[in-house]
Design a protein around this motif. Sequence first.
Motif, PDB file in Angstrom:
ATOM      1  N   ALA A  96       0.843  -1.201   0.000  1.00  0.00           N
ATOM      2  CA  ALA A  96       0.000   0.000   0.000  1.00  0.00           C
ATOM      3  C   ALA A  96       0.879   1.251   0.000  1.00  0.00           C
ATOM      4  CB  ALA A  96      -0.916  -0.003   1.232  1.00  0.00           C
ATOM      5  N   GLU A  97       1.974   1.183   0.726  1.00  0.00           N
ATOM      6  CA  GLU A  97       2.841   2.355   0.829  1.00  0.00           C
ATOM      7  C   GLU A  97       3.751   2.519  -0.396  1.00  0.00           C
ATOM      8  OE1 GLU A  97       5.045   2.420   4.504  1.00  0.00           O
ATOM      9  OE2 GLU A  97       6.136   4.243   3.921  1.00  0.00           O
ATOM     10  N   HIS A  98       4.299   1.396  -0.887  1.00  0.00           N
ATOM     11  CA  HIS A  98       5.356   1.501  -1.914  1.00  0.00           C
ATOM     12  C   HIS A  98       4.981   0.892  -3.258  1.00  0.00           C
ATOM     13  CE1 HIS A  98       8.171   2.597   1.332  1.00  0.00           C
ATOM     14  NE2 HIS A  98       7.691   1.568   2.011  1.00  0.00           N
ATOM     15  N   GLY A  99       3.824   0.282  -3.385  1.00  0.00           N
ATOM     16  CA  GLY A  99       3.454  -0.360  -4.657  1.00  0.00           C
ATOM     17  C   GLY A  99       3.770  -1.847  -4.640  1.00  0.00           C
ATOM     18  N   PRO A 100       3.254  -2.575  -5.656  1.00  0.00           N
ATOM     19  CA  PRO A 100       3.373  -4.042  -5.670  1.00  0.00           C
ATOM     20  C   PRO A 100       4.819  -4.546  -5.662  1.00  0.00           C
ATOM     21  CG  PRO A 100       2.028  -3.250  -7.537  1.00  0.00           C
ATOM     22  CD  PRO A 100       2.417  -2.050  -6.755  1.00  0.00           C
ATOM     23  N   ASP A 101       5.744  -3.818  -6.328  1.00  0.00           N
ATOM     24  CA  ASP A 101       7.126  -4.294  -6.399  1.00  0.00           C
ATOM     25  C   ASP A 101       7.873  -4.165  -5.073  1.00  0.00           C
ATOM     26  OD1 ASP A 101       6.822  -5.131  -8.952  1.00  0.00           O
ATOM     27  OD2 ASP A 101       8.119  -3.622  -9.877  1.00  0.00           O
ATOM     28  N   ALA A 102       7.189  -3.679  -4.036  1.00  0.00           N
ATOM     29  CA  ALA A 102       7.839  -3.615  -2.712  1.00  0.00           C
ATOM     30  C   ALA A 102       8.063  -4.997  -2.127  1.00  0.00           C
ATOM     31  CB  ALA A 102       6.982  -2.788  -1.757  1.00  0.00           C
ATOM     32  N   VAL A 103       7.386  -6.000  -2.696  1.00  0.00           N
ATOM     33  CA  VAL A 103       7.559  -7.362  -2.182  1.00  0.00           C
ATOM     34  C   VAL A 103       8.230  -8.218  -3.251  1.00  0.00           C
ATOM     35  CG1 VAL A 103       6.397  -9.390  -1.249  1.00  0.00           C
ATOM     36  CG2 VAL A 103       5.548  -7.095  -0.703  1.00  0.00           C
ATOM     37  N   ALA A 104       9.273  -8.938  -2.844  1.00  0.00           N
ATOM     38  CA  ALA A 104      10.036  -9.773  -3.777  1.00  0.00           C
ATOM     39  C   ALA A 104       9.995 -11.224  -3.327  1.00  0.00           C
ATOM     40  CB  ALA A 104      11.478  -9.278  -3.853  1.00  0.00           C
ATOM     41  N   VAL A 105      10.204 -12.120  -4.299  1.00  0.00           N
ATOM     42  CA  VAL A 105      10.210 -13.558  -4.032  1.00  0.00           C
ATOM     43  C   VAL A 105      11.510 -14.140  -4.577  1.00  0.00           C
ATOM     44  CG1 VAL A 105       9.031 -15.740  -4.497  1.00  0.00           C
ATOM     45  CG2 VAL A 105       7.685 -13.648  -4.204  1.00  0.00           C
ATOM     46  N   PHE A 106      12.113 -15.025  -3.795  1.00  0.00           N
ATOM     47  CA  PHE A 106      13.347 -15.691  -4.226  1.00  0.00           C
ATOM     48  C   PHE A 106      13.126 -17.201  -4.138  1.00  0.00           C
ATOM     49  CE2 PHE A 106      17.757 -16.925  -4.408  1.00  0.00           C
ATOM     50  CZ  PHE A 106      18.411 -15.877  -5.046  1.00  0.00           C
ATOM     51  N   GLY A 107      13.132 -17.870  -5.284  1.00  0.00           N
ATOM     52  CA  GLY A 107      12.870 -19.303  -5.326  1.00  0.00           C
ATOM     53  C   GLY A 107      14.147 -20.103  -5.542  1.00  0.00           C
ATOM     54  N   ALA A 108      13.987 -21.368  -5.950  1.00  0.00           N
ATOM     55  CA  ALA A 108      15.161 -22.240  -6.022  1.00  0.00           C
ATOM     56  C   ALA A 108      14.967 -23.373  -7.024  1.00  0.00           C
ATOM     57  CB  ALA A 108      15.460 -22.827  -4.646  1.00  0.00           C
ATOM     58  N   GLY A 109      16.084 -23.806  -7.557  1.00  0.00           N
ATOM     59  CA  GLY A 109      16.102 -24.939  -8.475  1.00  0.00           C
ATOM     60  C   GLY A 109      16.004 -26.285  -7.768  1.00  0.00           C
ATOM     61  N   GLY A 110      15.934 -26.260  -6.444  1.00  0.00           N
ATOM     62  CA  GLY A 110      15.721 -27.512  -5.721  1.00  0.00           C
ATOM     63  C   GLY A 110      14.249 -27.787  -5.475  1.00  0.00           C
ATOM     64  N   GLY A 150       5.815 -18.812  -8.972  1.00  0.00           N
ATOM     65  CA  GLY A 150       5.799 -17.829 -10.066  1.00  0.00           C
ATOM     66  C   GLY A 150       4.423 -17.216 -10.242  1.00  0.00           C
ATOM     67  N   LYS A 151       3.404 -18.045 -10.136  1.00  0.00           N
ATOM     68  CA  LYS A 151       2.036 -17.542 -10.262  1.00  0.00           C
ATOM     69  C   LYS A 151       1.676 -16.655  -9.068  1.00  0.00           C
ATOM     70  CE  LYS A 151      -2.782 -19.066 -10.556  1.00  0.00           C
ATOM     71  NZ  LYS A 151      -3.706 -20.210 -10.517  1.00  0.00           N
ATOM     72  N   PHE A 152       2.122 -17.070  -7.886  1.00  0.00           N
ATOM     73  CA  PHE A 152       1.837 -16.286  -6.680  1.00  0.00           C
ATOM     74  C   PHE A 152       2.443 -14.881  -6.794  1.00  0.00           C
ATOM     75  CE2 PHE A 152       3.191 -15.109  -2.268  1.00  0.00           C
ATOM     76  CZ  PHE A 152       1.920 -14.837  -1.775  1.00  0.00           C
ATOM     77  N   ALA A 153       3.683 -14.812  -7.304  1.00  0.00           N
ATOM     78  CA  ALA A 153       4.324 -13.495  -7.453  1.00  0.00           C
ATOM     79  C   ALA A 153       3.511 -12.632  -8.415  1.00  0.00           C
ATOM     80  CB  ALA A 153       5.759 -13.649  -7.949  1.00  0.00           C
ATOM     81  N   ARG A 154       3.180 -13.192  -9.589  1.00  0.00           N
ATOM     82  CA  ARG A 154       2.553 -12.374 -10.649  1.00  0.00           C
ATOM     83  C   ARG A 154       1.084 -12.090 -10.375  1.00  0.00           C
ATOM     84  NH1 ARG A 154       6.769 -15.508 -12.957  1.00  0.00           N
ATOM     85  NH2 ARG A 154       8.316 -14.069 -13.815  1.00  0.00           N
ATOM     86  N   VAL A 155       0.365 -13.083  -9.822  1.00  0.00           N
ATOM     87  CA  VAL A 155      -1.083 -12.924  -9.648  1.00  0.00           C
ATOM     88  C   VAL A 155      -1.450 -12.592  -8.200  1.00  0.00           C
ATOM     89  CG1 VAL A 155      -3.318 -14.097  -9.850  1.00  0.00           C
ATOM     90  CG2 VAL A 155      -1.535 -14.487 -11.567  1.00  0.00           C
ATOM     91  N   GLY A 156      -0.773 -13.260  -7.244  1.00  0.00           N
ATOM     92  CA  GLY A 156      -1.098 -13.036  -5.838  1.00  0.00           C
ATOM     93  C   GLY A 156      -0.522 -11.726  -5.325  1.00  0.00           C
ATOM     94  N   LEU A 157       0.736 -11.467  -5.670  1.00  0.00           N
ATOM     95  CA  LEU A 157       1.419 -10.255  -5.183  1.00  0.00           C
ATOM     96  C   LEU A 157       1.467  -9.153  -6.235  1.00  0.00           C
ATOM     97  CD1 LEU A 157       4.483 -11.995  -3.464  1.00  0.00           C
ATOM     98  CD2 LEU A 157       2.517 -10.978  -2.300  1.00  0.00           C
ATOM     99  N   ARG A 158       1.236  -9.498  -7.485  1.00  0.00           N
ATOM    100  CA  ARG A 158       1.320  -8.575  -8.616  1.00  0.00           C
ATOM    101  C   ARG A 158       2.694  -7.901  -8.702  1.00  0.00           C
ATOM    102  NH1 ARG A 158      -1.680  -4.725  -7.066  1.00  0.00           N
ATOM    103  NH2 ARG A 158      -1.972  -5.691  -5.038  1.00  0.00           N
ATOM    104  N   THR A 159       3.723  -8.641  -8.257  1.00  0.00           N
ATOM    105  CA  THR A 159       5.069  -8.077  -8.303  1.00  0.00           C
ATOM    106  C   THR A 159       5.850  -8.637  -9.490  1.00  0.00           C
ATOM    107  OG1 THR A 159       7.143  -7.787  -7.082  1.00  0.00           O
ATOM    108  CG2 THR A 159       6.010  -9.864  -6.745  1.00  0.00           C
ATOM    109  N   SER A 160       6.724  -7.816 -10.042  1.00  0.00           N
ATOM    110  CA  SER A 160       7.656  -8.300 -11.069  1.00  0.00           C
ATOM    111  C   SER A 160       8.920  -8.865 -10.420  1.00  0.00           C
ATOM    112  CB  SER A 160       8.049  -7.140 -11.991  1.00  0.00           C
ATOM    113  OG  SER A 160       8.848  -6.197 -11.269  1.00  0.00           O
ATOM    114  N   GLN A 161       9.049  -8.672  -9.097  1.00  0.00           N
ATOM    115  CA  GLN A 161      10.315  -8.954  -8.414  1.00  0.00           C
ATOM    116  C   GLN A 161      10.388 -10.398  -7.936  1.00  0.00           C
ATOM    117  OE1 GLN A 161      12.813  -6.278  -8.183  1.00  0.00           O
ATOM    118  NE2 GLN A 161      11.359  -5.777  -9.811  1.00  0.00           N
TER     119      GLN A 161
END
Length: 687
Positions: free
Chosen positions: A88-102, A112-123
């Motif tokens: 709310a304060e900084h926009g959707p890209d204020a939250v980032a996700v870091f995943g893994a190849g494991g 990936g879907k959660f980031a784009r659809v749930g959080l609406r973040t590009s990060q």
Amino acid sequence: MTRTATHCPYCALQCGQWVDGSGAVDGREFPTNRGGLCQKGWTSGALLGHPERLTTPLLRPSRSDPLAPVGWDVALGHVADRIRALQAEHGPDAVAVFGAGGLTNEKAYLLGKFARVGLRTSQIDYNGRFCMSSAAAAGNRAFGVDRGMPFPVTDLDDAEVVLLAGANVAETMPPLMGHLTGARLVVVDPRRTPTAERAVAAGGLHLQPVPGTDLVLALGLLHAAVVDGLLDADYLDERTTGFDEAWRLAAQWWPERAERVCGVPAADMRTVVAWLAGARRRYVLTARGAEQHAHGVDTVSAWINLALALGLPGRPGSGFGTVTGQGNGQGGREHGQKSDQLPGYRSITDPAARAHVAGVWGVDPDDLPGPGRSATELLAALGRPDGPKALLVFGSNVLVSAPHAGAVAERLAALDLLVVADVLPGETAMAADVVLPVAQWAEEEGTMTNLEGRVLRRRRALRPPPGVRTDLEVVSGLAERLGVGGFPAEPEAVFDELRAASAGGTADYAGISYARLDAGEALHWPCPDEAHPGTPRLFTERFGHADGRARLVPVDHTPSAELPDAAHPLRATTGRVLVHYQSGAQTRRVAELSAVVPESFVEVHPDTAARAGLVDGEWARVVSRRGAAQARVRCVPSLRPDTVFLPFHFGAGQAANLVTNPVLDPISRMPEFKVCAVRLEPLAGSA
Ligand SMILES: Nc1nc2c(c(=O)[nH]1)N[C@H]1C(S)=C(S)[C@@H](COP(=O)(O)OP(=O)(O)OC[C@H]3O[C@@H](n4cnc5c(=O)[nH]c(N)nc54)[C@H](O)[C@@H]3O)O[C@H]1N2
Ligand SMILES: Nc1nc2c(c(=O)[nH]1)N[C@H]1C(S)=C(S)[C@@H](COP(=O)(O)OP(=O)(O)OC[C@H]3O[C@@H](n4cnc5c(=O)[nH]c(N)nc54)[C@H](O)[C@@H]3O)O[C@H]1N2
Ligand code: SF4
Ligand SMILES: [Mo]
């Protein structure tokens, strides 16, 4: 006791395992391992029911508070509230996700879907950037498709000659050596690794380049192939484009000139090319030693150019491949946790791809964010005015494994919210504001895609400890609290959605189902429909580009980003040992493994050690422009005197990444883990 057929928790070979209800592990017949396991696989049962296992969420109300146990509702509610407030304060890209190849395919996809659809973040990005991204980019531009090995591992059984560039498979995928017993091996590595020892003992060769100079070596080999009349001209004609442009640059690198840069004798170059050209069944395989450089994509391209010039890729019994790394290193980069990708190995900037995936997700394509920052850049932006304020980490221990670890620690500390889902209290989890305890491999269902592009079933052999949830349940629970639907926690439901999302993409899983996998079918992608047998061998008829041809890419030598100088006269390179896995978060906690290698060490030539006043077995400081790591001195006479080697499996003051250079390849954004300039000093007070 009943036992369940599953696969090892660790590397991309995904050896077959039996796990019983008590957590006992046994080797299981599977093509990659034929019943064998390495020491890590054999001892992996120790991770199940480990005394340090995380079994309750932990939360620190503010940065100065200690972590304290809380219930799941409190933990997830806190995370959702903080996400809402920060966005709310900084926009959707204020939250980032870091995943893994494991992570399983299902987890990678849902994240990936959660980031784009749930959080609406590009990060969103993931640790696979550190791993195979340079080979992926080089494979895409040469072949139009990136599948680490475009053939089954068992094809290697009949090889006559195999060149391994920057791959220490005797330690990193030991059962793979069982597929190479009949071949003459050429190992390209600055160190005399166990793999190189095996090559030499069996009549092969060890080429020992200066770290960061493989590209010149590959150009020298191509030059020798041309001058000695060993090109496969018919193959180049029929199946490739771009030879002339590539040759224009390689023409300047006759073997003697290449030798002056890379240090490999010109005569050895000619021998190796003659071996490769003279055999009928031959392979060139690369791994991280060739890739983890500021010019890793071009370096892999140079190895691919050589393979193409000799007519290897797509020819039965021959080929080019890259040995992937993490358990799901391949699948992990196909389903959308990479900042620039959507499921099915689609590009997030391609309007048709966005429309297809948005259709499956039931959203407007215009609402999907664009590409975000790559892993290293994402970490560097955390807590900055224009960077993310919150980070959710799933399956990576970035405080130990990301380059320039000292700076990463500062960035994590600058966050408003760090959330880590993990199995064990690794360094990054213990630095978090919220720790979410999750289930691990033999406690849950899912799929993995191994180094051959074969999709495998991971199966639940025993229940997770009470209090623990799966990653899918965590993501699903967070989505629910954020008020967004479409995030099932049931693995097969997620996989079926992934199939639809990947349909028609490069990595097409549409025809792969749990039922087919459980019936024992060996399914390699692409597999577009349920009647399709899968594709164990790509490129036999055509390559992935529209014209069906492979492309040689013109590449030339560029020095490593950081070269030795008077203050830092040595090249440090980093990598792995047999008994430890990655950041060591898991294997340092397995008693049998940590007994073998309990602490960090630095391999150094005895003359170099003497010059620096170091004594074998004593502690040293390895100092770069960014920081210093402590390591016990191991004098290794076979090492190049200009090079030292550190494993990156240790944390705190022993972390190799305190010294590494975070400079990135311009195309793949992969960091230069394999070269930085250092000096060695005795550790004061250690003698
Ligand atoms: N035991 C163990 N096995 C593992 C892992 C693990 O952590 N431990 N991790 C898994 C993962 S994720 C990965 S990515 C793979 C990695 O598998 P590998 O790529 O085989 O492992 P590394 O040790 O990182 O690097 C291989 C070799 O590259 C050499 N090297 C360094 N610089 C150069 C250079 O400039 N040129 C060349 N040609 N070689 C160079 C190093 O000396 C090293 O021996 O292993 C997988 N398997
Ligand atoms: N200097 C140097 N640095 C390197 C490299 C190098 O060669 N040199 N190699 C790079 C490479 S190739 C890689 S792949 C990276 C890897 O480095 P990391 O990304 O740090 O990988 P791991 O150590 O495997 O971390 C996995 C974490 O996830 C946890 N975990 C395991 N299973 C699960 C699960 O199912 N769910 C969740 N949520 N957590 C789980 C483990 O307990 C562990 O804490 O390191 C990179 N860093
Ligand atoms: S080689 Fe890899 S998959 Fe096989 S047992 Fe060892 S760590 Fe596990
Ligand atoms: Mo990796």
